[in-house]
Design a protein around this motif. Structure first.
Motif, PDB file in Angstrom:
ATOM      1  N   ALA A  98       0.832  -1.209   0.000  1.00 32.68           N
ATOM      2  CA  ALA A  98       0.000   0.000   0.000  1.00 32.68           C
ATOM      3  C   ALA A  98       0.863   1.253   0.000  1.00 32.68           C
ATOM      4  CB  ALA A  98      -0.921  -0.010   1.216  1.00 32.68           C
ATOM      5  N   ALA A  99       1.982   1.199   0.698  1.00 33.94           N
ATOM      6  CA  ALA A  99       2.906   2.342   0.691  1.00 33.94           C
ATOM      7  C   ALA A  99       3.514   2.542  -0.694  1.00 33.94           C
ATOM      8  CB  ALA A  99       3.999   2.128   1.730  1.00 33.94           C
ATOM      9  N   TYR A 100       3.806   1.435  -1.414  1.00 36.34           N
ATOM     10  CA  TYR A 100       4.335   1.563  -2.767  1.00 36.34           C
ATOM     11  C   TYR A 100       3.314   2.239  -3.684  1.00 36.34           C
ATOM     12  CZ  TYR A 100       7.628  -1.979  -1.094  1.00 36.34           C
ATOM     13  OH  TYR A 100       8.565  -2.675  -0.370  1.00 36.34           O
ATOM     14  N   MET A 101       2.041   1.864  -3.524  1.00 37.99           N
ATOM     15  CA  MET A 101       0.997   2.463  -4.357  1.00 37.99           C
ATOM     16  C   MET A 101       0.830   3.950  -4.066  1.00 37.99           C
ATOM     17  SD  MET A 101      -1.879  -0.564  -4.291  1.00 37.99           S
ATOM     18  CE  MET A 101      -2.946   0.381  -5.399  1.00 37.99           C
ATOM     19  N   ASP A 102       1.164   4.352  -2.841  1.00 35.51           N
ATOM     20  CA  ASP A 102       1.084   5.778  -2.487  1.00 35.51           C
ATOM     21  C   ASP A 102       2.326   6.546  -2.909  1.00 35.51           C
ATOM     22  OD1 ASP A 102      -1.403   5.466  -1.402  1.00 35.51           O
ATOM     23  OD2 ASP A 102      -0.683   5.149   0.641  1.00 35.51           O
ATOM     24  N   GLY A 103       3.274   5.860  -3.553  1.00 35.76           N
ATOM     25  CA  GLY A 103       4.450   6.546  -4.066  1.00 35.76           C
ATOM     26  C   GLY A 103       5.698   6.376  -3.239  1.00 35.76           C
TER      27      GLY A 103
ATOM     28  N   GLY B 162      11.661   3.980   1.702  1.00 36.37           N
ATOM     29  CA  GLY B 162      10.632   4.707   2.442  1.00 36.37           C
ATOM     30  C   GLY B 162       9.663   3.783   3.143  1.00 36.37           C
ATOM     31  N   ALA B 163       9.257   2.702   2.476  1.00 37.50           N
ATOM     32  CA  ALA B 163       8.359   1.733   3.111  1.00 37.50           C
ATOM     33  C   ALA B 163       9.037   1.048   4.286  1.00 37.50           C
ATOM     34  CB  ALA B 163       7.909   0.704   2.081  1.00 37.50           C
ATOM     35  N   PHE B 164      10.335   0.774   4.129  1.00 37.80           N
ATOM     36  CA  PHE B 164      11.073   0.150   5.223  1.00 37.80           C
ATOM     37  C   PHE B 164      11.145   1.080   6.433  1.00 37.80           C
ATOM     38  CE2 PHE B 164      15.335  -0.074   7.215  1.00 37.80           C
ATOM     39  CZ  PHE B 164      15.185  -1.277   7.885  1.00 37.80           C
ATOM     40  N   LEU B 165      11.458   2.357   6.192  1.00 38.63           N
ATOM     41  CA  LEU B 165      11.633   3.296   7.296  1.00 38.63           C
ATOM     42  C   LEU B 165      10.312   3.687   7.941  1.00 38.63           C
ATOM     43  CD1 LEU B 165      14.366   5.661   5.781  1.00 38.63           C
ATOM     44  CD2 LEU B 165      14.686   3.845   7.452  1.00 38.63           C
ATOM     45  N   ARG B 166       9.230   3.782   7.173  1.00 37.94           N
ATOM     46  CA  ARG B 166       7.966   4.296   7.690  1.00 37.94           C
ATOM     47  C   ARG B 166       6.985   3.203   8.109  1.00 37.94           C
ATOM     48  NH1 ARG B 166       6.848   9.009   3.103  1.00 37.94           N
ATOM     49  NH2 ARG B 166       8.783  10.187   3.484  1.00 37.94           N
ATOM     50  N   ILE B 167       7.142   1.995   7.553  1.00 39.77           N
ATOM     51  CA  ILE B 167       6.185   0.919   7.859  1.00 39.77           C
ATOM     52  C   ILE B 167       6.842  -0.194   8.667  1.00 39.77           C
ATOM     53  CG2 ILE B 167       4.590  -0.755   6.894  1.00 39.77           C
ATOM     54  CD1 ILE B 167       3.775   2.135   6.399  1.00 39.77           C
ATOM     55  N   ALA B 168       7.841  -0.849   8.080  1.00 37.70           N
ATOM     56  CA  ALA B 168       8.429  -2.036   8.711  1.00 37.70           C
ATOM     57  C   ALA B 168       9.202  -1.700   9.976  1.00 37.70           C
ATOM     58  CB  ALA B 168       9.330  -2.761   7.707  1.00 37.70           C
ATOM     59  N   LEU B 169       9.994  -0.643   9.922  1.00 36.86           N
ATOM     60  CA  LEU B 169      10.854  -0.320  11.069  1.00 36.86           C
ATOM     61  C   LEU B 169      10.050   0.041  12.319  1.00 36.86           C
ATOM     62  CD1 LEU B 169      13.903  -0.324  11.486  1.00 36.86           C
ATOM     63  CD2 LEU B 169      13.900   2.134  11.074  1.00 36.86           C
ATOM     64  N   PRO B 170       9.027   0.917  12.234  1.00 36.38           N
ATOM     65  CA  PRO B 170       8.246   1.219  13.448  1.00 36.38           C
ATOM     66  C   PRO B 170       7.519  -0.001  14.012  1.00 36.38           C
ATOM     67  CG  PRO B 170       7.906   2.916  11.795  1.00 36.38           C
ATOM     68  CD  PRO B 170       8.640   1.807  11.116  1.00 36.38           C
ATOM     69  N   LEU B 171       7.005  -0.879  13.140  1.00 35.63           N
ATOM     70  CA  LEU B 171       6.278  -2.057  13.617  1.00 35.63           C
ATOM     71  C   LEU B 171       7.218  -3.089  14.243  1.00 35.63           C
ATOM     72  CD1 LEU B 171       3.684  -2.556  10.739  1.00 35.63           C
ATOM     73  CD2 LEU B 171       3.303  -1.574  13.008  1.00 35.63           C
ATOM     74  N   ALA B 172       8.487  -3.031  13.903  1.00 37.39           N
ATOM     75  CA  ALA B 172       9.462  -3.957  14.482  1.00 37.39           C
ATOM     76  C   ALA B 172      10.156  -3.379  15.701  1.00 37.39           C
ATOM     77  CB  ALA B 172      10.501  -4.341  13.423  1.00 37.39           C
ATOM     78  N   LYS B 173       9.641  -2.290  16.245  1.00 38.18           N
ATOM     79  CA  LYS B 173      10.298  -1.621  17.369  1.00 38.18           C
ATOM     80  C   LYS B 173      10.486  -2.532  18.591  1.00 38.18           C
ATOM     81  CE  LYS B 173       9.180   2.625  17.982  1.00 38.18           C
ATOM     82  NZ  LYS B 173       8.418   3.847  18.361  1.00 38.18           N
ATOM     83  N   PRO B 174       9.508  -3.376  18.965  1.00 42.15           N
ATOM     84  CA  PRO B 174       9.750  -4.281  20.114  1.00 42.15           C
ATOM     85  C   PRO B 174      10.947  -5.195  19.900  1.00 42.15           C
ATOM     86  CG  PRO B 174       7.415  -4.181  19.614  1.00 42.15           C
ATOM     87  CD  PRO B 174       8.110  -3.477  18.502  1.00 42.15           C
TER      88      PRO B 174
END
Length: 286
Positions: A177-182, A187-199
């Motif tokens: 979905a992040a790719y579809m938003d441009g 960017g997807a790694f830094l904004r989506i995957a990285l925050p969700l993997a914080k624990p």
């Protein structure tokens, strides 16, 4: 009515038993720490008093004696620099590696992953002699950089193992979905995957911190007076000319332990999910 009362009594007894067991476990776990703290607040005469003193007027002379020595402050600063650098380097290298192993398929992926695990399974003492010989040849003996590289070698597999499971648990749909938003892959790694993997990142950071902060063997062999860390200096209080200074050992031990406790309390809300993830995540590589 009687059945309800009976059920209530059973439930009340169950809660009393559980809380009593938890309190006993807490006392057992905290007793050694409290005992060391008590020793650090006693004079030399009070430490060797028989029977032991359980009520006394606390003194800070052991802490003043330890902090007044330049060796301890220098070693504490060395421990801080080496541990911080080890954690940062391990996370900087390990997080992208874990993400690549979790998300991409490429030749040798399984071999790389299990090679990292084999590195962690290697006893540290087995790597000490080869490291010493190699460091002697390239001039890294008695340097902080050499110690950082040695610790990173053993903490990096832990970072990759822990964070990989969290990246696997992040739904691919969110990144798509992040790719579809441009967004780009980065960017997807830094904004989506990285925050969700914080624990998982927090757990890996704590494990790396403990490995570097508590190590004695590598620091004792690969450093000198200017670069040695706190555990090595702490051991010098034992077997001195005047005998073992238990007050100084206890005081320096509490000072060395405080940063780990403070850091763990700060990140504890991320630590429990990170430690419990291994019970539900699949360790296989699809």
């Amino acid at each position: 009515m009687k059945s309800l009362l009976h059920t209530g009594y059973r439930r009340g007894f169950y809660y009393v038993f559980v809380y009593a067991a938890l309190i006993c476990m807490l006392v057992i776990f905290l007793l050694p720490l409290l005992w060391v703290l008590g020793l650090s607040l006693k004079t030399r005469e009070q430490i060797f008093t028989t029977p032991p003193l359980f009520l006394w007027w606390p003194t800070m002379e052991n802490y003043f004696a330890v902090l007044s020595e330049g060796n301890f402050l220098v070693s504490f600063w060395n421990s801080f620099l080496v541990t911080t650098s080890t954690v940062l380097v391990s996370l900087f290298v390990g997080i992208p590696a874990a993400y690549a192993i979790a998300r991409f398929r490429f030749p040798g992926r399984k071999l790389i992953f299990f090679s990292l695990l084999l590195m962690r399974m290697l006893p540290p003492i087995a790597a000490l002699l080869p490291l010493y010989v190699m460091y002697s040849l390239i001039g890294l003996i008695n340097t902080r950089i050499g110690l950082i590289l040695a610790y990173t070698t053993f903490s990096l597999p832990v970072v990759v193992w822990v964070t990989r499971d969290f990246f696997k648990s992040v739904p691919r749909d969110l990144e798509e979905a992040a790719y579809m938003d441009g967004a780009s892959r980065t960017g997807a790694f830094l904004r989506i995957a990285l925050p969700l993997a914080k624990p998982g990142i927090t757990t890996a950071a704590i494990l790396s911190l403990l490995l570097a902060w508590n190590d004695f063997i590598f620091a004792a062999i690969l450093t000198n007076n200017a670069t040695r860390t706190s555990p090595v200096v702490l051991s010098t209080y034992a077997g001195s000319e005047t005998g073992t200074d238990w007050g100084a050992i206890a005081a320096s031990g509490i000072l060395v332990l405080l940063p780990v406790i403070v850091f763990s309390l700060i990140v504890q809300r991320h630590l429990i999910p990170g430690l419990s993830s291994g019970a539900v995540n699949d360790a296989r590589i699809p």
